[in-house]
Write an enzyme that holds these catalytic residues in place. Structure first.
Site, PDB file in Angstrom:
ATOM      1  N   LYS A  12     -78.095 131.691 -27.879  1.00 52.05           N
ATOM      2  CA  LYS A  12     -79.183 130.750 -28.178  1.00 52.05           C
ATOM      3  C   LYS A  12     -78.891 129.432 -27.487  1.00 52.05           C
ATOM      4  O   LYS A  12     -77.739 128.998 -27.423  1.00 52.05           O
ATOM      5  CB  LYS A  12     -79.246 130.566 -29.698  1.00 52.05           C
ATOM      6  CG  LYS A  12     -79.982 129.343 -30.168  1.00 52.05           C
ATOM      7  CD  LYS A  12     -79.206 128.456 -31.147  1.00 52.05           C
ATOM      8  CE  LYS A  12     -78.085 127.651 -30.588  1.00 52.05           C
ATOM      9  NZ  LYS A  12     -77.593 126.527 -31.417  1.00 52.05           N
ATOM     10  N   ALA A  99     -67.665 129.146 -31.833  1.00 48.23           N
ATOM     11  CA  ALA A  99     -67.825 127.723 -32.188  1.00 48.23           C
ATOM     12  C   ALA A  99     -68.188 126.890 -30.964  1.00 48.23           C
ATOM     13  O   ALA A  99     -67.544 125.899 -30.641  1.00 48.23           O
ATOM     14  CB  ALA A  99     -66.545 127.173 -32.844  1.00 48.23           C
ATOM     15  N   ILE A 102     -73.795 127.854 -28.907  1.00 50.87           N
ATOM     16  CA  ILE A 102     -74.787 128.799 -28.393  1.00 50.87           C
ATOM     17  C   ILE A 102     -75.070 129.901 -29.416  1.00 50.87           C
ATOM     18  O   ILE A 102     -75.566 130.977 -29.074  1.00 50.87           O
ATOM     19  CB  ILE A 102     -74.401 129.373 -27.007  1.00 50.87           C
ATOM     20  CG1 ILE A 102     -72.978 129.920 -26.997  1.00 50.87           C
ATOM     21  CG2 ILE A 102     -74.573 128.299 -25.944  1.00 50.87           C
ATOM     22  CD1 ILE A 102     -72.603 130.600 -25.686  1.00 50.87           C
ATOM     23  N   GLY A 103     -74.748 129.599 -30.649  1.00 51.57           N
ATOM     24  CA  GLY A 103     -75.225 130.435 -31.754  1.00 51.57           C
ATOM     25  C   GLY A 103     -74.549 131.780 -31.893  1.00 51.57           C
ATOM     26  O   GLY A 103     -75.106 132.672 -32.540  1.00 51.57           O
ATOM     27  N   GLY A 104     -73.381 131.945 -31.321  1.00 53.53           N
ATOM     28  CA  GLY A 104     -72.717 133.259 -31.354  1.00 53.53           C
ATOM     29  C   GLY A 104     -72.757 133.926 -32.717  1.00 53.53           C
ATOM     30  O   GLY A 104     -73.314 135.019 -32.864  1.00 53.53           O
ATOM     31  N   ASP A 139     -79.347 128.494 -37.888  1.00 46.37           N
ATOM     32  CA  ASP A 139     -79.822 129.053 -36.622  1.00 46.37           C
ATOM     33  C   ASP A 139     -80.182 130.534 -36.723  1.00 46.37           C
ATOM     34  O   ASP A 139     -80.707 131.114 -35.764  1.00 46.37           O
ATOM     35  CB  ASP A 139     -78.724 128.929 -35.544  1.00 46.37           C
ATOM     36  CG  ASP A 139     -78.592 127.510 -35.005  1.00 46.37           C
ATOM     37  OD1 ASP A 139     -79.492 126.692 -35.260  1.00 46.37           O
ATOM     38  OD2 ASP A 139     -77.593 127.242 -34.323  1.00 46.37           O
TER      39      ASP A 139
HETATM   40  O1  C5P Z   1     -76.376 126.287 -41.433  1.00 42.41           O
HETATM   41  P1  C5P Z   1     -75.021 126.425 -40.814  1.00 42.41           P
HETATM   42  O2  C5P Z   1     -74.036 127.081 -41.745  1.00 42.41           O
HETATM   43  O3  C5P Z   1     -75.023 127.066 -39.470  1.00 42.41           O
HETATM   44  O4  C5P Z   1     -74.519 124.943 -40.576  1.00 42.41           O
HETATM   45  C1  C5P Z   1     -73.179 124.626 -40.350  1.00 42.41           C
HETATM   46  C2  C5P Z   1     -72.967 123.161 -40.679  1.00 42.41           C
HETATM   47  O5  C5P Z   1     -73.678 122.362 -39.731  1.00 42.41           O
HETATM   48  C3  C5P Z   1     -73.545 122.747 -42.021  1.00 42.41           C
HETATM   49  O6  C5P Z   1     -72.603 122.902 -43.041  1.00 42.41           O
HETATM   50  C4  C5P Z   1     -73.863 121.277 -41.804  1.00 42.41           C
HETATM   51  O7  C5P Z   1     -72.699 120.490 -41.913  1.00 42.41           O
HETATM   52  C5  C5P Z   1     -74.274 121.241 -40.344  1.00 42.41           C
HETATM   53  N1  C5P Z   1     -75.750 121.295 -40.170  1.00 42.41           N
HETATM   54  C6  C5P Z   1     -76.496 120.186 -40.517  1.00 42.41           C
HETATM   55  N2  C5P Z   1     -77.862 120.213 -40.334  1.00 42.41           N
HETATM   56  C7  C5P Z   1     -78.473 121.293 -39.816  1.00 42.41           C
HETATM   57  C8  C5P Z   1     -77.714 122.430 -39.446  1.00 42.41           C
HETATM   58  C9  C5P Z   1     -76.344 122.393 -39.639  1.00 42.41           C
HETATM   59  O8  C5P Z   1     -75.961 119.183 -40.970  1.00 42.41           O
HETATM   60  N3  C5P Z   1     -79.781 121.283 -39.642  1.00 42.41           N
END
Ligand code: C5P
Length: 279
Positions: A12, A99, A102-104, A139
């Site tokens: 992504k 990490a 790119i959304g792996g 994502d």
């Molecule tokens: O949703 P996901 O687990 O992929 O997000 C990882 C971390 O990225 C979240 O814990 C948050 O700290 C941050 N994040 C955020 N706002 C978003 C997406 C992610 O703060 N819209």
């Protein structure tokens, strides 16, 4: 033996990523343009006598096949949502750096949901599948949709957009893993506005990635990488994706992309470099 169901988990990109506000729940309100490339990880799912999970491929050693892996969390979320219990053997072939913006992991989770849906005869537009995706990560809904889309909310409010496929693209990661949460935590809190108006090309060209400055604080190499990409002949745009550190460059032609890839690989043998195209 039944052949496994194979699902591609494409990388992504955030062609643009505007951060609007920090929310009380700890997430951030986004206005972003998601796009996908033709390369990615692969998920294989087959009915088995018991559950199993294996990770193979060039980046397999960066991950452990433990219960917190997004693939197993996706399997368990699917089972709970659809009330199925059939044991499955899952293999993740990891081609994308971990990490890296790119959304792996999100793409792997979405591909797992798609593979299980095919195995169990669940329609891919079934709303419960999208709800599983949203619970797994910001994502994952975009990766489940798998096409160019504007994303709002924390990334889960999606509006599909038309966009001609095939634009030659180079992805480069300078070998640094950055934590998404750590990058968001360093955002300066200033709302610089939503995506510009226009078609996808205009939104991309006139947009930006608000996570670039905070990511550069954690990985200063990103500035050097972006400058390197922008200087390549035929490069029309170079930008960081997601929370980094992977950056992408769009090219006028596939030849220009390949020439750039060749020069970057010889100058920086430690960098990961993928020649691909927007899908
Ligand atoms: O949703 P996901 O687990 O992929 O997000 C990882 C971390 O990225 C979240 O814990 C948050 O700290 C941050 N994040 C955020 N706002 C978003 C997406 C992610 O703060 N819209």
């Amino acid at each position: 033996m039944t052949p496994p169901i194979i699902e591609l988990a494409p990388a992504k990109l955030n062609l643009a990523l505007h951060v609007r506000a920090r929310r009380p729940d700890g997430y951030h309100e986004l206005d972003t343009l998601f796009a996908f490339v033709t390369h990615g990880d692969r998920i294989l799912v087959a009915p088995g006598a018991e559950d199993s999970f294996m990770i193979e491929g060039p980046f397999a050693s960066a991950l452990r096949a433990t219960d917190d892996n997004l693939v197993l969390r996706a399997r368990d979320a699917f089972r709970e949502a659809f009330g199925v219990a059939q044991p499955v053997a899952i293999t993740l072939v990891k081609h994308l750096p971990v990490a890296s913006g790119i959304g792996g992991g999100s793409a792997d989770a979405a591909a797992t949901l798609r593979a299980l849906a095919r195995l169990e005869g669940v329609a891919l537009d079934e709303p419960r599948l999208m709800r599983c995706a949203a619970d797994l990560g910001s994502d994952v809904p975009a990766c489940l949709l798998g096409r160019t889309a504007r994303g709002q909310g924390r990334g889960e409010v999606l509006e599909p957009l038309d966009w001609p496929a095939g634009m030659p693209t180079l992805l480069v990661n300078p070998g640094v893993a950055v934590s998404t949460a750590a990058v968001f935590a360093r955002w300066d809190g200033i709302d610089r506005g939503g995506l510009p108006s226009g078609d996808v090309l205009a939104m991309t060209r006139d947009g930006r990635n608000d996570l670039e400055p905070p990511a550069r604080l954690l990985a200063p190499m990103i500035a050097h990488l972006l400058a390197t990409l922008a200087e390549e002949p035929g490069c029309t745009l170079a930008r960081m994706s997601g929370s980094g550190a992977t950056c992408f460059a769009l090219f006028e032609t596939a030849d220009a992309r390949s020439a750039a890839a060749g020069r970057i690989r010889s100058a920086h043998p430690g960098w990961w470099c993928l020649e691909t195209a927007l899908s």
